[in-house]
Write a protein that holds these residues in place. Structure first.
Motif, PDB file in Angstrom:
ATOM      1  N   LEU A   1       0.841  -1.185   0.000  1.00  0.00           N
ATOM      2  CA  LEU A   1       0.000   0.000   0.000  1.00  0.00           C
ATOM      3  C   LEU A   1       0.885   1.246   0.000  1.00  0.00           C
ATOM      4  N   LEU A   2       0.687   2.117  -0.980  1.00  0.00           N
ATOM      5  CA  LEU A   2       1.464   3.359  -1.116  1.00  0.00           C
ATOM      6  C   LEU A   2       0.514   4.538  -0.932  1.00  0.00           C
ATOM      7  N   GLN A   3       0.822   5.419   0.037  1.00  0.00           N
ATOM      8  CA  GLN A   3      -0.142   6.440   0.412  1.00  0.00           C
ATOM      9  C   GLN A   3       0.396   7.860   0.325  1.00  0.00           C
ATOM     10  N   ASP A   4       1.553   8.064  -0.215  1.00  0.00           N
ATOM     11  CA  ASP A   4       2.130   9.400  -0.241  1.00  0.00           C
ATOM     12  C   ASP A   4       2.816   9.602  -1.584  1.00  0.00           C
ATOM     13  N   GLY A   5       2.586  10.777  -2.200  1.00  0.00           N
ATOM     14  CA  GLY A   5       3.097  11.029  -3.536  1.00  0.00           C
ATOM     15  C   GLY A   5       4.585  10.805  -3.707  1.00  0.00           C
ATOM     16  N   PRO A   6       5.450  11.470  -2.934  1.00  0.00           N
ATOM     17  CA  PRO A   6       6.895  11.288  -3.106  1.00  0.00           C
ATOM     18  C   PRO A   6       7.337   9.835  -2.941  1.00  0.00           C
ATOM     19  N   ASN A   7       6.776   9.127  -1.951  1.00  0.00           N
ATOM     20  CA  ASN A   7       7.148   7.728  -1.750  1.00  0.00           C
ATOM     21  C   ASN A   7       6.682   6.852  -2.908  1.00  0.00           C
ATOM     22  N   THR A   8       5.484   7.149  -3.427  1.00  0.00           N
ATOM     23  CA  THR A   8       4.970   6.387  -4.568  1.00  0.00           C
ATOM     24  C   THR A   8       5.850   6.591  -5.787  1.00  0.00           C
ATOM     25  N   TYR A   9       6.200   7.834  -6.069  1.00  0.00           N
ATOM     26  CA  TYR A   9       7.069   8.119  -7.213  1.00  0.00           C
ATOM     27  C   TYR A   9       8.428   7.438  -7.067  1.00  0.00           C
ATOM     28  N   GLN A  10       8.961   7.440  -5.855  1.00  0.00           N
ATOM     29  CA  GLN A  10      10.261   6.811  -5.638  1.00  0.00           C
ATOM     30  C   GLN A  10      10.196   5.320  -5.940  1.00  0.00           C
ATOM     31  N   ALA A  11       9.117   4.658  -5.492  1.00  0.00           N
ATOM     32  CA  ALA A  11       8.954   3.229  -5.761  1.00  0.00           C
ATOM     33  C   ALA A  11       8.798   2.971  -7.254  1.00  0.00           C
ATOM     34  N   MET A  12       8.083   3.849  -7.957  1.00  0.00           N
ATOM     35  CA  MET A  12       7.890   3.679  -9.398  1.00  0.00           C
ATOM     36  C   MET A  12       9.204   3.874 -10.153  1.00  0.00           C
ATOM     37  N   ILE A  13       9.959   4.896  -9.785  1.00  0.00           N
ATOM     38  CA  ILE A  13      11.233   5.159 -10.453  1.00  0.00           C
ATOM     39  C   ILE A  13      12.208   4.009 -10.220  1.00  0.00           C
ATOM     40  N   GLU A  14      12.228   3.465  -9.006  1.00  0.00           N
ATOM     41  CA  GLU A  14      13.103   2.327  -8.714  1.00  0.00           C
ATOM     42  C   GLU A  14      12.749   1.134  -9.591  1.00  0.00           C
ATOM     43  N   ALA A  15      11.450   0.888  -9.787  1.00  0.00           N
ATOM     44  CA  ALA A  15      11.027  -0.225 -10.647  1.00  0.00           C
ATOM     45  C   ALA A  15      11.427   0.034 -12.095  1.00  0.00           C
ATOM     46  N   ILE A  16      11.266   1.279 -12.558  1.00  0.00           N
ATOM     47  CA  ILE A  16      11.664   1.629 -13.927  1.00  0.00           C
ATOM     48  C   ILE A  16      13.166   1.416 -14.109  1.00  0.00           C
ATOM     49  N   ASN A  17      13.952   1.868 -13.149  1.00  0.00           N
ATOM     50  CA  ASN A  17      15.404   1.734 -13.254  1.00  0.00           C
ATOM     51  C   ASN A  17      15.860   0.282 -13.250  1.00  0.00           C
TER      52      ASN A  17
END
Length: 468
Positions: free
Chosen positions: A100-116
């Motif tokens: 569960l991801l509930q905060d914008g900056p944390n969500t973006y960080q998780a998405m960028i890590e997956a992209i990388n």
């Protein structure tokens, strides 16, 4: 400016409004009327898929029995799931992991890590992709992976990205990224017919067919302030931070999300996708039982809407909804009121400010009726609420892009996932209670004393609720 010039401008504005109205009217559709007894019909056996495909009837039953024993007394499992299967068509899958991801900056960080970390392909579908700090961060990450040989396919909604300069997407395309514009506003560039009223509101990121993100978050710096700390951080410029909820998922359920992306690409005539391993062998990642529900305006009716109405009819103890844009149709309104009449605890957390003025006031026009029926209403004011979630009886949870309004149910392409079980349900209840703690309850007495100008805005909003 003389009177003639003013009148000429007024006539042009009226003509444009009339043209838009006619375009919208042509694409009018209606919500399905669900037979009340449908959710009370004897439940057929509910099949469950594992990593190797459909499980045996005995194994499926054992999984559902485990879910039943782990939650509050409810009819959802016995009365609703077979109907959900018939409505949606996609299977229940087990062996999934959900974060569960509930905060914008944390969500973006998780998405960028997956992209990388991508090695084969990235499929991304979004409503808004802004040319700002966050949008540029994603663009750089996607271009970097494309240059490493990872195929990136992007679907972006034409209306949602209307304010994004063409040069932003031209740069992505020049790097080799396949960019598909969903239902272009310009009819000359439309490949699959032109319907400006049908929009792609999904937010979906799939990496290597193994991990996926979905929920309500767009790609925009409006989330840069954060919204889930002890005290929400105001963004530069003084604007409220946006509050959203997303999921990071792994396991067999990712294949169902991949199917939706590829189906949209094909329907929009995006051309043949580059050959990649879009459906790698499925592996067990966790113990969550999940179902994907995708809805499209091309469907006879919204699969998400029909599922929600059926679930509300089966609820026994709690209906806790958090939603950014709440404009209920008569059937949804009745389902909420009926749940209270059965003794259920029905609560809605809604925004106290919004980026959509008409939707905001159209929804508020229903407050009196809901409050009189015993539905409890709360408004969060320290963040701009953009969440689209529900947790029902503590065991049926959904997160996705769908708002509780006519546009999501009739005119938008949306995607939600349902997660079954008390474990994840308790996480959702905790998140709901955290929003509740930052919200103000609206009482019937207070609402009856609201000013006349607020009532006038509500009436205006209701006139347009079908198209909002």
């Amino acid at each position: 400016m003389n009177l003639q010039s003013i009148w000429s401008g007024v006539r042009i504005s009226l003509a444009l409004c009339l043209a838009l109205f006619l375009v919208l009217l042509i694409s009018c559709s209606s919500l399905p009327t669900l037979v009340p007894d449908m959710a009370r019909a004897p439940a057929a056996p509910v099949p469950v898929d594992g990593v190797q495909g459909p499980l045996s009837a005995a194994r499926s039953k054992a999984i559902l029995d485990r879910l039943k024993s782990g939650g509050a007394p409810t009819n959802i499992f016995s009365l609703h799931l077979a109907i959900e299967e018939a409505i949606v068509g996609s299977p229940l899958t087990e062996g999934n992991k959900v974060e569960l991801l509930q905060d914008g900056p944390n969500t973006y960080q998780a998405m960028i890590e997956a992209i990388n970390a991508a090695r084969d392909h990235i499929n991304m579908e979004t409503y808004i992709l802004d040319d700002d700090e966050v949008g540029q961060r994603f663009a750089e990450a996607l271009i970097a992976r494309q240059r490493k040989g990872v195929q990136v396919n992007l679907i972006r909604d034409s209306v949602g990205t209307l304010g994004t300069p063409p040069e932003f997407f031209e740069r992505l395309s020049a790097a080799g990224i396949k960019v598909l514009e969903y239902n272009p506003v310009n009819p000359l560039t439309a490949k699959a017919g032109w319907d400006v009223n049908q929009r792609d509101h999904r937010k979906l990121l799939i990496v290597d067919g193994q991990v996926a993100f979905l929920g309500g978050i767009n790609i925009s710096s409006v989330y840069s302030g954060g919204s889930f700390s002890v005290r929400s951080k105001v963004r530069p410029g003084g604007e409220l931070p946006w509050r959203d909820t997303d999921l990071r998922v792994e396991g067999p359920v990712v294949a169902e999300l991949q199917k939706l992306f590829i189906e949209t690409w094909a329907k929009q005539k995006g051309g043949e996708l580059a050959a990649r391993h879009y459906f790698p062998p499925s592996t067990r990642k966790g113990g969550e039982v999940m179902r994907v529900i995708g809805s499209s305006p091309e469907d006879p009716y919204s699969l998400i809407y029909a599922t929600l109405i059926s679930t509300l009819g089966s609820a026994q103890t709690e209906i806790w909804l958090t939603n950014a844009y709440f404009v209920p149709d008569p059937q949804l309104l009745a389902a909420l009121k009926d749940a209270v009449a059965r003794g259920g605890d029905v609560r809605l957390v809604l925004p106290s400010s919004t980026d959509s003025w008409l939707v905001f006031h159209a929804g508020r026009a229903y407050y009196s009726e809901l409050l009189q029926a015993g539905v409890r209403l709360f408004e969060r004011g320290d963040a701009l609420l953009h969440v689209k979630t529900a947790v029902i009886d503590g065991v049926w949870s959904t997160v996705g892009s769908t708002n509780l309004d006519w546009r999501s149910f009739l005119h938008n392409q949306e995607v939600n996932v349902v997660v079954l079980g008390g474990g994840f349900g308790e996480k959702m209840r905790t998140a709901f209670q955290a929003d509740l703690a930052k919200s103000k309850e609206i009482t019937l007495e207070e609402w009856r004393n609201r000013p006349l100008d607020a009532r006038a805005k509500e009436r205006l909003g209701r006139l347009w609720e079908y198209w909002l």
